[in-house]
Design a protein around this motif. Structure first.
Motif, PDB file in Angstrom:
ATOM      1  N   ARG A  28       0.831  -1.213   0.000  1.00 35.33           N
ATOM      2  CA  ARG A  28       0.000   0.000   0.000  1.00 35.33           C
ATOM      3  C   ARG A  28       0.861   1.255   0.000  1.00 35.33           C
ATOM      4  NH1 ARG A  28      -5.391   1.483   1.331  1.00 35.33           N
ATOM      5  NH2 ARG A  28      -5.585   3.542   2.284  1.00 35.33           N
ATOM      6  N   TRP A  29       1.798   1.353   0.912  1.00 36.60           N
ATOM      7  CA  TRP A  29       2.687   2.517   0.960  1.00 36.60           C
ATOM      8  C   TRP A  29       4.040   2.094   0.397  1.00 36.60           C
ATOM      9  CZ3 TRP A  29       0.128   1.489   5.886  1.00 36.60           C
ATOM     10  CH2 TRP A  29      -1.084   2.174   5.998  1.00 36.60           C
ATOM     11  N   TRP A  30       4.060   1.949  -0.925  1.00 38.14           N
ATOM     12  CA  TRP A  30       5.192   1.329  -1.607  1.00 38.14           C
ATOM     13  C   TRP A  30       6.434   2.205  -1.610  1.00 38.14           C
ATOM     14  CZ3 TRP A  30       7.009   4.220  -5.608  1.00 38.14           C
ATOM     15  CH2 TRP A  30       6.127   5.144  -6.183  1.00 38.14           C
ATOM     16  N   HIS A  31       6.280   3.505  -1.369  1.00 43.11           N
ATOM     17  CA  HIS A  31       7.433   4.409  -1.400  1.00 43.11           C
ATOM     18  C   HIS A  31       8.058   4.500  -0.006  1.00 43.11           C
ATOM     19  CE1 HIS A  31      10.190   7.499  -2.534  1.00 43.11           C
ATOM     20  NE2 HIS A  31       9.587   7.796  -3.662  1.00 43.11           N
ATOM     21  N   GLY A  36       2.921  10.237   2.318  1.00 44.09           N
ATOM     22  CA  GLY A  36       2.878  11.403   1.444  1.00 44.09           C
ATOM     23  C   GLY A  36       3.512  11.140   0.085  1.00 44.09           C
ATOM     24  N   ARG A  37       4.694  10.541   0.077  1.00 42.26           N
ATOM     25  CA  ARG A  37       5.363  10.270  -1.200  1.00 42.26           C
ATOM     26  C   ARG A  37       4.580   9.256  -2.027  1.00 42.26           C
ATOM     27  NH1 ARG A  37      11.911  10.188   0.154  1.00 42.26           N
ATOM     28  NH2 ARG A  37      11.895  12.053   1.487  1.00 42.26           N
ATOM     29  N   THR A  38       4.066   8.251  -1.357  1.00 44.06           N
ATOM     30  CA  THR A  38       3.242   7.276  -2.071  1.00 44.06           C
ATOM     31  C   THR A  38       2.027   7.956  -2.692  1.00 44.06           C
ATOM     32  OG1 THR A  38       3.929   5.467  -0.608  1.00 44.06           O
ATOM     33  CG2 THR A  38       1.875   5.165  -1.829  1.00 44.06           C
ATOM     34  N   ALA A  39       1.373   8.837  -1.936  1.00 40.58           N
ATOM     35  CA  ALA A  39       0.185   9.532  -2.442  1.00 40.58           C
ATOM     36  C   ALA A  39       0.536  10.392  -3.654  1.00 40.58           C
ATOM     37  CB  ALA A  39      -0.428  10.393  -1.342  1.00 40.58           C
ATOM     38  N   PHE A  40       1.661  11.100  -3.608  1.00 39.19           N
ATOM     39  CA  PHE A  40       2.039  11.963  -4.724  1.00 39.19           C
ATOM     40  C   PHE A  40       2.278  11.153  -6.002  1.00 39.19           C
ATOM     41  CE2 PHE A  40       5.342  13.873  -7.380  1.00 39.19           C
ATOM     42  CZ  PHE A  40       4.726  15.069  -7.720  1.00 39.19           C
ATOM     43  N   PHE A  41       3.060  10.092  -5.908  1.00 42.43           N
ATOM     44  CA  PHE A  41       3.355   9.296  -7.099  1.00 42.43           C
ATOM     45  C   PHE A  41       2.118   8.549  -7.597  1.00 42.43           C
ATOM     46  CE2 PHE A  41       7.739  10.102  -5.892  1.00 42.43           C
ATOM     47  CZ  PHE A  41       8.363  10.220  -7.134  1.00 42.43           C
ATOM     48  N   ASN A  42       1.268   8.097  -6.681  1.00 38.73           N
ATOM     49  CA  ASN A  42       0.013   7.473  -7.105  1.00 38.73           C
ATOM     50  C   ASN A  42      -0.888   8.496  -7.805  1.00 38.73           C
ATOM     51  OD1 ASN A  42       0.785   5.010  -6.092  1.00 38.73           O
ATOM     52  ND2 ASN A  42      -0.631   5.021  -4.362  1.00 38.73           N
ATOM     53  N   ARG A  93      -4.390  -0.118 -10.936  1.00 43.51           N
ATOM     54  CA  ARG A  93      -5.243  -1.206 -10.430  1.00 43.51           C
ATOM     55  C   ARG A  93      -4.623  -1.827  -9.176  1.00 43.51           C
ATOM     56  NH1 ARG A  93      -7.548   0.995 -13.907  1.00 43.51           N
ATOM     57  NH2 ARG A  93      -7.944   2.195 -12.021  1.00 43.51           N
ATOM     58  N   GLN A  94      -3.306  -1.897  -9.145  1.00 42.04           N
ATOM     59  CA  GLN A  94      -2.639  -2.429  -7.951  1.00 42.04           C
ATOM     60  C   GLN A  94      -2.834  -1.495  -6.761  1.00 42.04           C
ATOM     61  OE1 GLN A  94       1.324  -2.906  -9.550  1.00 42.04           O
ATOM     62  NE2 GLN A  94       0.985  -5.053 -10.064  1.00 42.04           N
ATOM     63  N   ALA A  95      -2.862  -0.191  -7.013  1.00 45.10           N
ATOM     64  CA  ALA A  95      -3.153   0.760  -5.932  1.00 45.10           C
ATOM     65  C   ALA A  95      -4.569   0.543  -5.413  1.00 45.10           C
ATOM     66  CB  ALA A  95      -2.974   2.195  -6.427  1.00 45.10           C
ATOM     67  N   GLU A  96      -5.491   0.252  -6.318  1.00 46.18           N
ATOM     68  CA  GLU A  96      -6.860  -0.057  -5.884  1.00 46.18           C
ATOM     69  C   GLU A  96      -6.900  -1.341  -5.070  1.00 46.18           C
ATOM     70  OE1 GLU A  96      -9.250  -0.023  -9.457  1.00 46.18           O
ATOM     71  OE2 GLU A  96      -9.891   2.032  -9.024  1.00 46.18           O
ATOM     72  N   ASP A  97      -6.135  -2.339  -5.511  1.00 42.67           N
ATOM     73  CA  ASP A  97      -6.074  -3.601  -4.771  1.00 42.67           C
ATOM     74  C   ASP A  97      -5.506  -3.392  -3.372  1.00 42.67           C
ATOM     75  OD1 ASP A  97      -7.086  -4.897  -6.982  1.00 42.67           O
ATOM     76  OD2 ASP A  97      -5.134  -5.629  -7.689  1.00 42.67           O
ATOM     77  N   ALA A  98      -4.647  -2.372  -3.235  1.00 43.76           N
ATOM     78  CA  ALA A  98      -4.066  -2.063  -1.922  1.00 43.76           C
ATOM     79  C   ALA A  98      -5.019  -1.262  -1.051  1.00 43.76           C
ATOM     80  CB  ALA A  98      -2.757  -1.304  -2.103  1.00 43.76           C
ATOM     81  N   GLY A  99      -6.191  -0.897  -1.594  1.00 43.42           N
ATOM     82  CA  GLY A  99      -7.212  -0.241  -0.775  1.00 43.42           C
ATOM     83  C   GLY A  99      -7.527   1.192  -1.143  1.00 43.42           C
ATOM     84  N   PHE A 100      -6.872   1.755  -2.177  1.00 41.67           N
ATOM     85  CA  PHE A 100      -7.141   3.139  -2.555  1.00 41.67           C
ATOM     86  C   PHE A 100      -8.289   3.204  -3.567  1.00 41.67           C
ATOM     87  CE2 PHE A 100      -2.577   3.533  -1.377  1.00 41.67           C
ATOM     88  CZ  PHE A 100      -2.716   4.497  -0.388  1.00 41.67           C
ATOM     89  N   ASP A 101      -9.062   4.274  -3.488  1.00 42.84           N
ATOM     90  CA  ASP A 101     -10.101   4.541  -4.481  1.00 42.84           C
ATOM     91  C   ASP A 101      -9.492   5.486  -5.515  1.00 42.84           C
ATOM     92  OD1 ASP A 101     -12.337   4.960  -5.974  1.00 42.84           O
ATOM     93  OD2 ASP A 101     -13.481   5.993  -4.409  1.00 42.84           O
ATOM     94  N   ILE A 102      -9.124   4.948  -6.667  1.00 49.30           N
ATOM     95  CA  ILE A 102      -8.448   5.711  -7.709  1.00 49.30           C
ATOM     96  C   ILE A 102      -9.434   6.352  -8.672  1.00 49.30           C
ATOM     97  CG2 ILE A 102      -6.744   5.560  -9.583  1.00 49.30           C
ATOM     98  CD1 ILE A 102      -5.521   5.231  -6.862  1.00 49.30           C
ATOM     99  N   ALA A 103     -10.656   5.846  -8.728  1.00 43.83           N
ATOM    100  CA  ALA A 103     -11.631   6.311  -9.720  1.00 43.83           C
ATOM    101  C   ALA A 103     -11.855   7.834  -9.690  1.00 43.83           C
ATOM    102  CB  ALA A 103     -12.948   5.578  -9.543  1.00 43.83           C
ATOM    103  N   ASN A 212      -5.522  15.423  -6.396  1.00 43.37           N
ATOM    104  CA  ASN A 212      -5.468  13.961  -6.347  1.00 43.37           C
ATOM    105  C   ASN A 212      -4.672  13.478  -5.143  1.00 43.37           C
ATOM    106  OD1 ASN A 212      -6.958  13.893  -8.671  1.00 43.37           O
ATOM    107  ND2 ASN A 212      -5.371  12.999  -9.962  1.00 43.37           N
ATOM    108  N   THR A 213      -3.558  14.149  -4.873  1.00 52.25           N
ATOM    109  CA  THR A 213      -2.746  13.784  -3.704  1.00 52.25           C
ATOM    110  C   THR A 213      -3.553  13.945  -2.423  1.00 52.25           C
ATOM    111  OG1 THR A 213      -0.712  14.466  -4.851  1.00 52.25           O
ATOM    112  CG2 THR A 213      -0.614  14.267  -2.451  1.00 52.25           C
ATOM    113  N   ALA A 214      -4.277  15.061  -2.310  1.00 49.02           N
ATOM    114  CA  ALA A 214      -5.094  15.312  -1.120  1.00 49.02           C
ATOM    115  C   ALA A 214      -6.168  14.245  -0.956  1.00 49.02           C
ATOM    116  CB  ALA A 214      -5.725  16.700  -1.200  1.00 49.02           C
ATOM    117  N   ASP A 215      -6.773  13.810  -2.076  1.00 50.63           N
ATOM    118  CA  ASP A 215      -7.794  12.754  -2.011  1.00 50.63           C
ATOM    119  C   ASP A 215      -7.215  11.474  -1.419  1.00 50.63           C
ATOM    120  OD1 ASP A 215      -9.685  14.390  -3.081  1.00 50.63           O
ATOM    121  OD2 ASP A 215      -9.793  13.397  -5.036  1.00 50.63           O
ATOM    122  N   LEU A 216      -6.007  11.106  -1.862  1.00 55.11           N
ATOM    123  CA  LEU A 216      -5.390   9.874  -1.365  1.00 55.11           C
ATOM    124  C   LEU A 216      -4.981  10.009   0.095  1.00 55.11           C
ATOM    125  CD1 LEU A 216      -3.233   8.946  -4.482  1.00 55.11           C
ATOM    126  CD2 LEU A 216      -5.346   7.857  -3.721  1.00 55.11           C
TER     127      LEU A 216
END
Length: 285
Positions: A28-31, A36-42, A93-103, A212-216
């Protein structure tokens, strides 16, 4: 009438068919476990599938009638961008699988692109040039400063490194296409159009990425001052990839600018060596 370009005559844009993270999806937090860094890159990745399809459409519109070697470079650009689209679809899709709502993030990017598509084909191409300059600036910085991806999971790091390599390789294709499309314009009109479009694009890019970063971060319950302070220090401190992106805006709007005034092919060669791309995965045509 032809327009001179500073793209190296011996430039080769490789066609690579690489796949990442299929057997080892990132956590989920791959960075490095950093929210924060994970959210920015996602957030950045969420814009790529729709964004790169738009780039391809904008450049392809002007393909017919372009001279060689530009026409061949356009074809190589289209191939690379199609591969980037595929891999970021998987990554998202992998970010979604990790629990994030990317839509919602993808919807925001889609609305922005729809707004741009209501403009003329030339304005769409100019917007593509601006965004390609952003990606080339971010790419150069990611390759030159490996600390930007330090701590990232191995497959995620390799995917972003590969993407950066190819963004550098084709960084002038849209720009050279714009030069060809505007060859009958005066130099001042050509410069003014791309500079105005760059200004608008800069504002909309920052709006989309940071919303988008704020949403994540909100989904992680971490959309707070402490998280943003740490993230903004990473993005705008030294070497600060977003600080360099803003600096690159002023480079871009300078009269006479061309992406290959910075020849960073040696950086690409060095990065490819560390990426260790199998020869069978590179298509020679």
């Amino acid at each position: 009438m032809s327009i001179s370009t500073r793209t190296p005559a011996d430039l080769h844009i490789e066609k690579r068919d690489l796949k990442f993270g299929r057997n080892d999806p990132p956590p989920r937090w791959w960075h490095g476990g950093d929210v924060g860094r994970t959210a920015f890159f996602n957030a950045l990745s969420s814009t790529f599938p729709v964004g790169e399809k738009f780039f391809m459409t904008a450049v392809r519109h002007y393909r017919e009638g372009t001279p060689q070697p530009l026409r061949g470079q356009i074809d190589d650009f289209l191939y690379q961008e199609s591969m980037h689209t595929r891999e970021h679809v998987v990554f998202n899709r992998q970010a979604e699988d990790a629990g994030f709502d990317i839509a919602p993030l993808e919807d925001r990017a889609r609305r922005t692109i729809a707004w741009v598509k209501r403009r003329s084909p030339l304005q769409q191409l100019a917007a593509t040039c601006a965004l390609e300059h952003f990606t080339a600036t971010l790419a150069h910085d990611a390759l030159a400063n490996p600390e930007h991806l330090a701590g990232a999971s191995e497959e995620a790091r390799r995917m972003w490194q590969w993407h950066a390599i190819e963004e550098v390789e084709h960084k002038a294709v849209a720009f050279d296409t714009y030069l060809h499309a505007t060859r009958h314009m005066t130099p001042f009109r050509r410069w003014l159009k791309r500079s105005i479009v760059m200004g608008v694009t800069t504002l909309r890019f920052h709006y989309v990425i940071f919303r988008n970063t704020a949403d994540l971060l909100r989904q992680d319950g971490r959309n707070d001052f402490a998280t943003w302070r740490k993230l903004l220090a990473f993005l705008y401190g030294r070497p600060g990839t977003m600080r360099l992106l803003l600096k690159g805006v002023f480079t871009y709007i300078r009269p006479g600018f061309h992406p290959w005034e910075l020849d960073d092919r040696a950086l690409v060669t060095q990065s490819l060596a560390s990426l260790r791309v199998p020869a069978a995965k590179v298509q020679r045509v």
